[in-house]
Design a protein around this motif. Structure first.
Motif, mmCIF file in Angstrom:
data_model
loop_
_atom_site.group_PDB
_atom_site.id
_atom_site.type_symbol
_atom_site.label_atom_id
_atom_site.label_comp_id
_atom_site.label_asym_id
_atom_site.label_seq_id
_atom_site.Cartn_x
_atom_site.Cartn_y
_atom_site.Cartn_z
ATOM 1 N N ASN A 1 0.911 -1.065 -0.120
ATOM 2 C CA ASN A 1 -0.017 -0.028 -0.075
ATOM 3 C C ASN A 1 0.800 1.320 -0.044
ATOM 4 O OD1 ASN A 1 -2.515 1.572 -0.016
ATOM 5 N ND2 ASN A 1 -2.478 1.511 2.086
ATOM 6 N N ILE A 2 2.345 1.089 0.104
ATOM 7 C CA ILE A 2 3.213 2.429 0.143
ATOM 8 C C ILE A 2 3.171 2.890 -1.393
ATOM 9 C CG2 ILE A 2 5.411 3.183 0.681
ATOM 10 C CD1 ILE A 2 5.283 1.105 2.919
ATOM 11 N N ALA A 3 2.836 4.095 -1.597
ATOM 12 C CA ALA A 3 3.167 4.665 -2.656
ATOM 13 C C ALA A 3 4.513 5.314 -3.072
ATOM 14 C CB ALA A 3 2.081 5.930 -2.981
ATOM 15 N N ALA A 4 5.101 5.851 -1.588
ATOM 16 C CA ALA A 4 6.485 6.447 -1.728
ATOM 17 C C ALA A 4 6.997 6.612 -0.435
ATOM 18 C CB ALA A 4 6.571 8.127 -2.352
ATOM 19 N N MET A 5 8.119 6.800 -0.216
ATOM 20 C CA MET A 5 8.857 6.741 1.235
ATOM 21 C C MET A 5 10.213 7.594 0.849
ATOM 22 S SD MET A 5 8.834 2.913 2.868
ATOM 23 C CE MET A 5 9.819 2.146 1.008
ATOM 24 N N ARG A 6 10.194 8.460 1.959
ATOM 25 C CA ARG A 6 11.631 9.223 1.993
ATOM 26 C C ARG A 6 11.839 9.503 3.622
ATOM 27 N NH1 ARG A 6 9.842 14.333 3.523
ATOM 28 N NH2 ARG A 6 7.988 14.926 3.024
ATOM 29 N N LEU A 7 13.269 9.728 3.506
ATOM 30 C CA LEU A 7 13.702 10.243 4.887
ATOM 31 C C LEU A 7 12.986 11.751 5.025
ATOM 32 C CD1 LEU A 7 17.685 9.688 4.782
ATOM 33 C CD2 LEU A 7 15.849 8.558 5.914
ATOM 34 N N ALA A 8 12.844 12.155 6.304
ATOM 35 C CA ALA A 8 12.106 13.496 6.601
ATOM 36 C C ALA A 8 12.738 14.009 7.745
ATOM 37 C CB ALA A 8 10.686 12.960 7.013
ATOM 38 N N ILE A 9 12.669 15.405 7.681
ATOM 39 C CA ILE A 9 13.022 16.272 8.803
ATOM 40 C C ILE A 9 12.016 16.104 10.095
ATOM 41 C CG2 ILE A 9 14.086 18.310 9.305
ATOM 42 C CD1 ILE A 9 15.296 18.430 6.499
#
Length: 157
Positions: free
Chosen positions: A147-155
């Motif tokens: 179900n994950i469209a996108a992931m990224r590191l975040a601040i």
């Protein structure tokens, strides 16, 4: 036939290993009238502009040695850091992100929301487990990878 980016990645790998870098992403795209070959590189302690310039020059030299040319048309070579909020695309990206704050976008809502942020606790082939901080409380949530469209590191603010 192997794609241009796959061939460039294969060519770049020994140079990356030589310097202790790793490839985060590679793209070969046309923007307006120009073609761009972009490589995003990093290393565990973070990468600086001088290291990007060094790698750019070494890769450029290696590309110039190829006959016939791997890339059939004129292009701009760009090498840079992926940035603080870089995408997480591969298993290696996920391994490096364990214990870090990430942003996850879903295709379909889960618990009435499509966006989650938290510390990546762990993952497997089916799920990611995040520790969230909401309303002065910590909680854990499992998100189905399908179900994950996108992931990224975040601040984290």
């Amino acid at each position: 036939m192997q794609s241009i980016t796959a061939k460039i990645q294969q060519m770049a790998q020994p140079l990356l290993e030589k310097h202790g870098f790793y490839l985060v992403d590679i793209e070969y795209v046309k923007e307006g009238a120009n073609w761009y070959l972009r490589l995003y590189i990093d290393k565990p302690a973070g990468i600086d502009i001088e290291e990007c310039a060094l790698f750019n020059q070494e890769l450029s030299d290696k590309l110039d040695e190829q006959a016939p040319d791997l890339i059939p048309n004129a292009y701009f070579l760009e090498v840079s850091s992926p940035g603080a909020e870089r995408p997480l695309k591969t298993e290696q990206d996920l391994q490096r992100a364990v214990g870090k704050y990430i942003h996850v976008s879903l295709y379909q809502k889960q618990q009435q929301q499509k966006i989650f942020e938290g510390v990546l606790l762990d993952y497997d082939s089916q799920y990611l487990r995040l520790r969230q901080h909401q309303n002065n409380k910590f909680s854990e949530i499992e998100l189905a990878r399908k179900n994950i469209a996108a992931m990224r590191l975040a601040i984290e603010f």
